[in-house]
Design a protein around this motif. Structure first.
Motif, short mmCIF file in Angstrom:
data_model
loop_
_atom_site.label_atom_id
_atom_site.label_comp_id
_atom_site.label_asym_id
_atom_site.label_seq_id
_atom_site.Cartn_x
_atom_site.Cartn_y
_atom_site.Cartn_z
N ALA A 232 32.47 15.11 -14.38
CA ALA A 232 31.83 15.51 -13.12
C ALA A 232 30.40 14.97 -13.03
CB ALA A 232 31.83 17.02 -12.99
N SER A 233 29.63 15.09 -14.12
CA SER A 233 28.25 14.62 -14.11
C SER A 233 28.19 13.11 -13.94
CB SER A 233 27.54 15.02 -15.40
OG SER A 233 27.43 16.42 -15.50
N ALA A 235 30.49 11.08 -12.51
CA ALA A 235 30.90 10.69 -11.16
C ALA A 235 29.80 10.98 -10.15
CB ALA A 235 32.18 11.41 -10.77
N ARG A 236 29.17 12.13 -10.28
CA ARG A 236 28.11 12.51 -9.35
C ARG A 236 26.90 11.59 -9.49
NH1 ARG A 236 28.10 17.32 -10.60
NH2 ARG A 236 26.46 17.30 -12.18
N GLY A 237 26.49 11.33 -10.72
CA GLY A 237 25.32 10.48 -10.95
C GLY A 237 25.57 9.04 -10.53
N ARG A 239 27.59 7.94 -8.17
CA ARG A 239 27.58 7.83 -6.71
C ARG A 239 26.17 7.96 -6.16
NH1 ARG A 239 32.25 9.59 -2.68
NH2 ARG A 239 31.33 8.75 -0.78
N GLN A 240 25.36 8.80 -6.76
CA GLN A 240 23.98 8.94 -6.29
C GLN A 240 23.20 7.65 -6.48
OE1 GLN A 240 22.62 12.30 -8.60
NE2 GLN A 240 23.28 13.81 -7.07
N THR A 245 31.85 5.52 -5.47
CA THR A 245 32.42 6.18 -6.64
C THR A 245 32.65 5.15 -7.74
OG1 THR A 245 34.72 5.84 -5.99
CG2 THR A 245 33.60 7.81 -5.11
#
Length: 310
Positions: A232-233, A235-237, A239-240, A245
Protein backbone atom coordinates in the motif's frame (compact mmCIF):
# COMPACT_ATOMS: atom_id res chain seq x y z
CA UNK A 1 24.39 1.23 -14.51
CA UNK A 2 21.40 3.18 -13.18
CA UNK A 3 18.09 3.43 -15.02
CA UNK A 4 19.02 6.95 -16.11
CA UNK A 5 22.32 5.73 -17.54
CA UNK A 6 20.56 2.92 -19.41
CA UNK A 7 17.85 5.18 -20.80
CA UNK A 8 20.23 7.88 -21.98
CA UNK A 9 22.40 5.23 -23.62
CA UNK A 10 19.37 3.86 -25.47
CA UNK A 11 17.83 7.13 -26.66
CA UNK A 12 17.56 7.00 -30.43
CA UNK A 13 16.51 10.31 -31.96
CA UNK A 14 14.16 10.55 -34.89
CA UNK A 15 14.49 14.24 -35.62
CA UNK A 16 11.34 16.29 -36.02
CA UNK A 17 12.51 19.87 -36.19
CA UNK A 18 16.04 21.22 -36.11
CA UNK A 19 16.74 24.83 -36.92
CA UNK A 20 19.63 27.24 -37.01
CA UNK A 21 18.15 30.75 -36.83
CA UNK A 22 19.57 34.17 -37.68
CA UNK A 23 17.06 36.67 -36.32
CA UNK A 24 17.21 40.47 -36.39
CA UNK A 25 15.02 42.76 -34.29
CA UNK A 26 12.15 43.18 -34.31
CA UNK A 27 11.04 39.55 -34.62
CA UNK A 28 8.71 37.09 -32.92
CA UNK A 29 8.05 33.39 -33.49
CA UNK A 30 5.28 31.20 -32.06
CA UNK A 31 6.11 27.49 -31.79
CA UNK A 32 3.31 24.93 -31.56
CA UNK A 33 5.02 22.48 -29.19
CA UNK A 34 3.67 18.98 -28.73
CA UNK A 35 6.78 16.84 -29.15
CA UNK A 36 8.84 15.12 -26.49
CA UNK A 37 11.06 18.04 -25.57
CA UNK A 38 12.56 21.22 -26.97
CA UNK A 39 15.93 22.88 -26.51
CA UNK A 40 16.85 26.44 -27.47
CA UNK A 41 20.52 27.36 -27.22
CA UNK A 42 21.32 31.06 -27.56
CA UNK A 43 24.63 31.22 -29.40
CA UNK A 44 24.71 35.01 -29.82
CA UNK A 45 22.57 37.97 -28.71
CA UNK A 46 19.54 37.97 -26.43
CA UNK A 47 15.80 37.31 -26.63
CA UNK A 48 12.73 36.46 -24.57
CA UNK A 49 10.85 33.17 -24.22
CA UNK A 50 7.18 33.07 -23.18
CA UNK A 51 5.03 30.09 -22.23
CA UNK A 52 1.78 31.98 -22.75
CA UNK A 53 -0.73 29.32 -21.63
CA UNK A 54 0.92 29.03 -18.21
CA UNK A 55 2.22 32.58 -17.81
CA UNK A 56 5.96 31.91 -17.61
CA UNK A 57 8.49 34.25 -19.22
CA UNK A 58 12.28 34.48 -19.12
CA UNK A 59 14.92 36.67 -20.72
CA UNK A 60 17.65 34.68 -22.45
CA UNK A 61 21.21 35.78 -23.16
CA UNK A 62 24.12 34.34 -25.12
CA UNK A 63 25.19 31.12 -23.43
CA UNK A 64 21.76 30.25 -22.04
CA UNK A 65 20.13 26.90 -22.75
CA UNK A 66 16.33 26.88 -22.42
CA UNK A 67 14.86 23.42 -21.92
CA UNK A 68 11.13 22.63 -22.26
CA UNK A 69 10.66 19.05 -21.00
CA UNK A 70 7.33 18.48 -22.71
CA UNK A 71 7.66 21.03 -25.52
CA UNK A 72 4.88 23.27 -24.20
CA UNK A 73 3.57 25.75 -26.83
CA UNK A 74 5.72 28.86 -26.53
CA UNK A 75 7.04 31.92 -28.28
CA UNK A 76 10.42 33.54 -28.79
CA UNK A 77 10.76 37.25 -29.58
CA UNK A 78 13.22 40.10 -29.60
CA UNK A 79 11.23 42.06 -26.98
CA UNK A 80 7.96 41.61 -25.06
CA UNK A 81 5.99 44.07 -27.22
CA UNK A 82 6.64 42.26 -30.54
CA UNK A 83 3.90 40.09 -32.00
CA UNK A 84 4.90 36.44 -32.46
CA UNK A 85 3.84 34.84 -35.74
CA UNK A 86 3.50 31.05 -36.18
CA UNK A 87 6.85 29.68 -37.29
CA UNK A 88 5.13 27.79 -40.12
CA UNK A 89 4.04 31.16 -41.58
CA UNK A 90 7.52 32.68 -41.77
CA UNK A 91 8.19 33.63 -45.42
CA UNK A 92 10.66 31.36 -47.13
CA UNK A 93 10.75 28.68 -44.46
CA UNK A 94 10.92 25.26 -46.10
CA UNK A 95 10.44 22.41 -43.61
CA UNK A 96 10.45 19.55 -46.09
CA UNK A 97 14.06 18.83 -45.16
CA UNK A 98 13.80 17.70 -41.55
CA UNK A 99 17.51 17.21 -41.24
CA UNK A 100 18.38 20.89 -41.22
CA UNK A 101 16.37 24.08 -41.46
CA UNK A 102 17.97 27.51 -41.71
CA UNK A 103 15.83 30.49 -40.83
CA UNK A 104 16.58 34.13 -41.49
CA UNK A 105 13.90 36.51 -40.28
CA UNK A 106 13.38 39.92 -38.77
CA UNK A 107 13.59 43.66 -39.29
CA UNK A 108 17.33 44.19 -39.62
CA UNK A 109 18.18 45.30 -36.07
CA UNK A 110 20.14 43.57 -33.31
CA UNK A 111 20.99 39.98 -34.26
CA UNK A 112 20.31 36.76 -32.36
CA UNK A 113 21.62 33.32 -33.32
CA UNK A 114 19.64 30.35 -32.02
CA UNK A 115 20.10 26.63 -32.25
CA UNK A 116 16.68 25.01 -31.81
CA UNK A 117 15.73 21.35 -31.64
CA UNK A 118 12.47 19.58 -30.87
CA UNK A 119 12.76 15.86 -30.62
CA UNK A 120 10.96 12.65 -31.32
CA UNK A 121 12.56 9.44 -30.12
CA UNK A 122 12.22 5.82 -31.19
CA UNK A 123 11.23 4.70 -27.74
CA UNK A 124 13.29 4.52 -24.53
CA UNK A 125 12.17 7.90 -23.12
CA UNK A 126 8.44 7.96 -22.29
CA UNK A 127 6.91 11.38 -21.57
CA UNK A 128 6.29 10.40 -17.93
CA UNK A 129 10.08 10.45 -17.56
CA UNK A 130 10.02 14.23 -18.01
CA UNK A 131 6.87 14.88 -16.00
CA UNK A 132 6.98 16.54 -12.61
CA UNK A 133 9.70 19.07 -13.43
CA UNK A 134 9.35 22.73 -14.31
CA UNK A 135 7.90 23.39 -17.80
CA UNK A 136 10.78 25.79 -18.53
CA UNK A 137 14.32 25.42 -17.23
CA UNK A 138 17.03 27.91 -18.16
CA UNK A 139 20.61 26.84 -17.53
CA UNK A 140 23.44 29.33 -18.09
CA UNK A 141 26.21 27.46 -19.89
CA UNK A 142 28.79 29.12 -17.65
CA UNK A 143 27.26 27.30 -14.67
CA UNK A 144 28.04 23.89 -16.15
CA UNK A 145 31.37 23.17 -17.84
CA UNK A 146 30.04 20.54 -20.22
CA UNK A 147 27.20 22.75 -21.48
CA UNK A 148 29.64 25.59 -21.98
CA UNK A 149 31.91 23.34 -24.03
CA UNK A 150 29.02 22.20 -26.21
CA UNK A 151 27.84 25.75 -26.87
CA UNK A 152 31.37 26.75 -27.85
CA UNK A 153 31.45 23.83 -30.28
CA UNK A 154 28.08 24.94 -31.69
CA UNK A 155 29.34 28.49 -32.19
CA UNK A 156 32.52 27.27 -33.85
CA UNK A 157 30.62 24.95 -36.18
CA UNK A 158 28.03 27.61 -36.96
CA UNK A 159 30.74 29.96 -38.25
CA UNK A 160 32.83 27.32 -40.00
CA UNK A 161 30.81 26.55 -43.17
CA UNK A 162 32.69 23.26 -43.07
CA UNK A 163 31.87 20.01 -44.81
CA UNK A 164 28.92 18.18 -43.14
CA UNK A 165 28.13 21.22 -40.99
CA UNK A 166 24.35 20.50 -40.84
CA UNK A 167 24.92 16.95 -39.64
CA UNK A 168 27.44 18.09 -37.01
CA UNK A 169 25.11 20.81 -35.70
CA UNK A 170 22.21 18.36 -35.52
CA UNK A 171 24.22 15.91 -33.48
CA UNK A 172 25.48 18.68 -31.23
CA UNK A 173 21.85 19.62 -30.53
CA UNK A 174 21.15 16.01 -29.51
CA UNK A 175 24.11 16.17 -27.13
CA UNK A 176 22.71 19.42 -25.69
CA UNK A 177 19.48 17.56 -24.92
CA UNK A 178 21.25 14.66 -23.23
CA UNK A 179 23.63 16.83 -21.22
CA UNK A 180 20.72 18.99 -20.09
CA UNK A 181 19.06 15.84 -18.74
CA UNK A 182 22.29 15.07 -16.90
CA UNK A 183 22.25 18.53 -15.32
CA UNK A 184 18.63 18.12 -14.24
CA UNK A 185 19.37 14.72 -12.71
CA UNK A 186 22.35 16.13 -10.82
CA UNK A 187 20.32 19.07 -9.53
CA UNK A 188 17.09 17.16 -8.88
CA UNK A 189 15.71 18.46 -5.60
CA UNK A 190 11.93 18.30 -6.03
CA UNK A 191 9.92 15.72 -4.11
CA UNK A 192 7.98 14.58 -7.16
CA UNK A 193 8.80 13.71 -10.72
CA UNK A 194 10.95 11.13 -12.42
CA UNK A 195 14.34 12.60 -11.54
CA UNK A 196 13.55 12.72 -7.83
CA UNK A 197 12.12 9.20 -8.05
CA UNK A 198 15.24 7.62 -9.53
CA UNK A 199 17.36 9.42 -6.94
CA UNK A 200 15.37 7.79 -4.11
CA UNK A 201 17.06 4.42 -3.36
CA UNK A 202 13.74 2.62 -2.81
CA UNK A 203 11.93 3.75 -5.92
CA UNK A 204 15.13 3.95 -7.95
CA UNK A 205 15.67 0.20 -7.49
CA UNK A 206 12.18 -0.44 -8.83
CA UNK A 207 12.58 1.80 -11.88
CA UNK A 208 15.90 0.20 -12.72
CA UNK A 209 14.46 -3.33 -12.41
CA UNK A 210 11.45 -2.51 -14.58
CA UNK A 211 13.51 -0.77 -17.22
CA UNK A 212 16.26 -3.39 -17.47
CA UNK A 213 13.90 -6.40 -17.27
CA UNK A 214 10.52 -5.32 -18.71
CA UNK A 215 9.66 -8.88 -19.76
CA UNK A 216 9.71 -10.29 -16.23
CA UNK A 217 6.41 -11.35 -14.65
CA UNK A 218 6.16 -8.26 -12.49
CA UNK A 219 3.41 -7.81 -9.94
CA UNK A 220 2.69 -5.04 -7.47
CA UNK A 221 3.86 -7.32 -4.65
CA UNK A 222 7.20 -8.02 -6.35
CA UNK A 223 7.82 -4.36 -7.05
CA UNK A 224 7.00 -3.42 -3.45
CA UNK A 225 9.43 -6.09 -2.22
CA UNK A 226 12.23 -4.60 -4.34
CA UNK A 227 11.48 -1.21 -2.80
CA UNK A 228 11.44 -2.73 0.70
CA UNK A 229 8.02 -1.23 1.38
CA UNK A 230 4.53 -2.43 2.06
CA UNK A 231 2.34 -2.85 -1.00
CA UNK A 232 0.00 0.00 0.00
CA UNK A 233 2.77 2.46 0.93
CA UNK A 234 4.71 1.70 -2.23
CA UNK A 235 1.71 2.10 -4.54
CA UNK A 236 0.65 5.33 -2.87
CA UNK A 237 4.14 6.85 -2.89
CA UNK A 238 4.80 5.82 -6.48
CA UNK A 239 1.63 7.47 -7.73
CA UNK A 240 2.30 10.63 -5.75
CA UNK A 241 5.72 10.93 -7.33
CA UNK A 242 4.99 10.01 -10.95
CA UNK A 243 1.26 10.52 -11.31
CA UNK A 244 0.68 6.95 -12.52
CA UNK A 245 0.37 3.58 -10.80
CA UNK A 246 3.38 1.22 -10.76
CA UNK A 247 1.67 -1.21 -13.16
CA UNK A 248 0.66 1.60 -15.52
CA UNK A 249 4.29 2.73 -15.56
CA UNK A 250 5.37 -0.85 -16.27
CA UNK A 251 2.98 -0.97 -19.23
CA UNK A 252 4.41 2.28 -20.61
CA UNK A 253 7.97 0.97 -20.33
CA UNK A 254 7.02 -2.33 -21.99
CA UNK A 255 5.23 -0.69 -24.90
CA UNK A 256 7.95 1.93 -25.25
CA UNK A 257 10.56 -0.84 -25.47
CA UNK A 258 8.37 -2.69 -27.96
CA UNK A 259 8.06 0.44 -30.10
CA UNK A 260 11.84 0.81 -30.15
CA UNK A 261 12.22 -2.85 -31.16
CA UNK A 262 9.66 -2.53 -33.93
CA UNK A 263 11.31 0.60 -35.28
CA UNK A 264 14.90 -0.60 -35.17
CA UNK A 265 14.86 -4.38 -35.72
CA UNK A 266 13.42 -7.04 -37.99
CA UNK A 267 12.59 -9.39 -35.14
CA UNK A 268 9.30 -11.23 -35.29
CA UNK A 269 6.49 -9.37 -33.56
CA UNK A 270 5.84 -12.46 -31.43
CA UNK A 271 9.43 -12.35 -30.14
CA UNK A 272 9.26 -8.63 -29.35
CA UNK A 273 5.98 -9.20 -27.53
CA UNK A 274 7.52 -11.95 -25.39
CA UNK A 275 10.60 -9.87 -24.58
CA UNK A 276 8.30 -7.10 -23.36
CA UNK A 277 6.20 -9.28 -21.07
CA UNK A 278 3.32 -10.33 -23.34
CA UNK A 279 2.71 -14.05 -23.73
CA UNK A 280 0.51 -13.74 -26.81
CA UNK A 281 0.50 -11.56 -29.90
CA UNK A 282 -3.24 -10.72 -29.56
CA UNK A 283 -2.81 -9.37 -26.01
CA UNK A 284 0.26 -7.42 -27.09
CA UNK A 285 -1.55 -6.01 -30.13
CA UNK A 286 -4.53 -4.87 -28.03
CA UNK A 287 -2.26 -3.06 -25.58
CA UNK A 288 -0.16 -1.53 -28.35
CA UNK A 289 -3.17 -0.26 -30.31
CA UNK A 290 -4.62 1.27 -27.14
CA UNK A 291 -1.38 3.13 -26.43
CA UNK A 292 -0.23 4.05 -29.95
CA UNK A 293 -3.35 3.96 -32.11
CA UNK A 294 -1.65 1.59 -34.57
CA UNK A 295 -1.10 -2.13 -34.76
CA UNK A 296 2.51 -3.26 -34.26
CA UNK A 297 2.80 -3.96 -38.01
CA UNK A 298 1.44 -0.53 -38.94
CA UNK A 299 3.74 1.16 -36.42
CA UNK A 300 6.76 -0.72 -37.80
CA UNK A 301 6.03 0.36 -41.37
CA UNK A 302 5.49 3.98 -40.35
CA UNK A 303 8.59 4.08 -38.15
CA UNK A 304 10.84 2.58 -40.79
CA UNK A 305 9.58 5.05 -43.39
CA UNK A 306 10.29 7.89 -40.98
CA UNK A 307 13.80 6.62 -40.28
CA UNK A 308 14.52 6.42 -44.00
CA UNK A 309 13.53 10.09 -44.31
CA UNK A 310 15.70 11.07 -41.37
Amino acid sequence: MTELDAILSDVDFEGWFFCESQLTAPWGLALPGGRLAAVHAVLEGRCRIDLGPIGISRDLEAGDVAFLPLDTPHSLRSSPDVEAIPVADVPGLDRRDRRMVRLEHGGGGDQVTLLTASFRTAGSLPPVSLAGIDPLIVIPAESHAKLGLLLNLCRTEHHSNAFAQPAVLRRLSELLFLVTLQVLAERGSSKTGWFSTINDPRYGRVLEAVYTRPGDAWSLNRLAEIAGMSRASFARGFRQRLGVTPLAYLTMIRLDRAAAGLAKSRQLISRIALQCGYNSVPSFTRAFVKARGLTPSQFRRQAQMSRSEY
